[in-house]
Design a protein around this motif. Structure first.
Motif, PDB file in Angstrom:
ATOM      1  N   CYS A 168       0.867  -1.176   0.000  1.00  0.00           N
ATOM      2  CA  CYS A 168       0.000   0.000   0.000  1.00  0.00           C
ATOM      3  C   CYS A 168       0.903   1.225   0.000  1.00  0.00           C
ATOM      4  N   PRO A 231      -3.671   0.010  -2.698  1.00  0.00           N
ATOM      5  CA  PRO A 231      -4.455   0.886  -1.811  1.00  0.00           C
ATOM      6  C   PRO A 231      -3.641   2.102  -1.363  1.00  0.00           C
ATOM      7  N   GLU A 259      -8.677   1.579  -3.819  1.00  0.00           N
ATOM      8  CA  GLU A 259      -9.190   1.860  -2.478  1.00  0.00           C
ATOM      9  C   GLU A 259      -8.410   3.032  -1.893  1.00  0.00           C
ATOM     10  N   HIS A 296      -3.738  -4.022   5.215  1.00  0.00           N
ATOM     11  CA  HIS A 296      -3.532  -4.443   3.827  1.00  0.00           C
ATOM     12  C   HIS A 296      -2.449  -5.512   3.698  1.00  0.00           C
TER      13      HIS A 296
END
Length: 297
Positions: A168, A231, A259, A296
């Motif tokens: 992420c 993300p 996201e 994540h």
């Protein structure tokens, strides 16, 4: 807003915020304020600092004894200056809370090294971590201000070069737009305690002097297609001149199916989360950052 935040805003308004400087004057000013870190380094127990100088990476490593996760952190400084030392406190707490390690990357500055030198250097740093054997799913890329813009550019470059995305990414008030809306900039200028509309416009001229390159998504990540990007967490103050640019990044990412965790605060200043452990709001929001990263895995 805490007393500490009010004090920091008063200091940054007096020492950092400027208008009316030409390019040479702004470079000298920002290097003076960003290259002399005033903060006291307070590393958590069990966290060690070391320097790294390798063909693919120059900078610092802050780590616990047996790190389970790696953060590649890209410092801010308007693409013109900044030092990794400013971020030791933040990196130390990230390492401690994530049971991990933080690589604080250095990169070449404009105007001596204009776009895309910095973006290419950070991409090389990600390649370096992969060559060390770090798994992409254990790597987080994070950065603030210009470093936030470089974080976004690096994610796009990783995707474009066919490399695996990191776990992420986290950006604090990312600089992401070579085409800011002047009306919005000027409207937010009075409430921004650190940056001015004038600084933003002049930095764009310094960092991307070739106007034709400004539409490139590595130069203006808010113009990018985020399909296939990991993300993303974005923090920004509603009082700062980069607020609308951060919103444009959010919109572009979400339209591509990414996201996005969005954290905005009123009354605070540019890149406030880096001010740990001294700022209460930074301590609170760093917990949100580490929770986002953990989620994540």
């Amino acid at each position: 807003m805490s007393i500490q935040a009010s004090l920091i805003k008063a200091v940054t308004r007096r020492t950092i915020k400027r208008s009316g400087l030409n390019q040479d004057q702004l470079v000298r000013h920002l290097r003076k304020v960003f290259n002399n870190s005033p903060s006291l380094t307070l590393l958590p127990l069990g966290v060690k600092l070391s320097q790294v100088s390798q063909p693919g990476f120059e900078g610092d490593r802050i780590s616990v004894a047996d790190p389970q996760m790696t953060v590649l952190y890209i410092h801010g400084g308007a693409y013109i200056g900044g030092v990794t030392k400013t971020y030791y406190n933040l990196a130390g707490r990230l390492a401690k809370q994530l049971k991990g390690e933080v690589y604080l990357a250095t990169y070449p500055f404009a105007p001596e090294h204009p776009f895309p030198a910095a973006a290419n250097r950070i991409f090389e740093a990600y390649e370096y971590l992969l060559k060390l054997g770090k798994r992409p799913e254990d790597i987080v890329i994070a950065g603030d201000s210009a470093g936030g813009g470089l974080t976004l550019a690096t994610l796009l470059q990783i995707r474009d070069k066919g490399l695996p995305q990191p776990r992420c990414a986290v950006t604090f008030s990312p600089g992401s737009n070579c085409f800011p809306d002047d009306r919005i900039l000027d409207a937010l200028d009075p409430s921004d305690a650190m940056l001015s509309a004038d600084i933003i416009r002049t930095v764009i001229d310094i960092y991307v002097p070739d106007a034709e390159q400004r539409t490139h998504p590595y130069a203006s990540p808010c113009l990018g297609d985020y399909t296939g990007i990991c993300p993303l967490m974005i923090t920004v103050s509603t009082d700062e001149v980069l607020y609308s640019d951060a919103k444009r990044v959010r919109k572009a990412a979400e339209q591509s199916g990414v996201e996005v965790e969005w954290l905005e605060r009123g009354g605070l200043f540019h890149v406030w989360p880096i001010m740990v452990p001294f700022l209460p709001e930074a301590r609170q929001d760093l917990k949100k950052v580490t929770a986002f990263i953990r989620r994540h895995g």
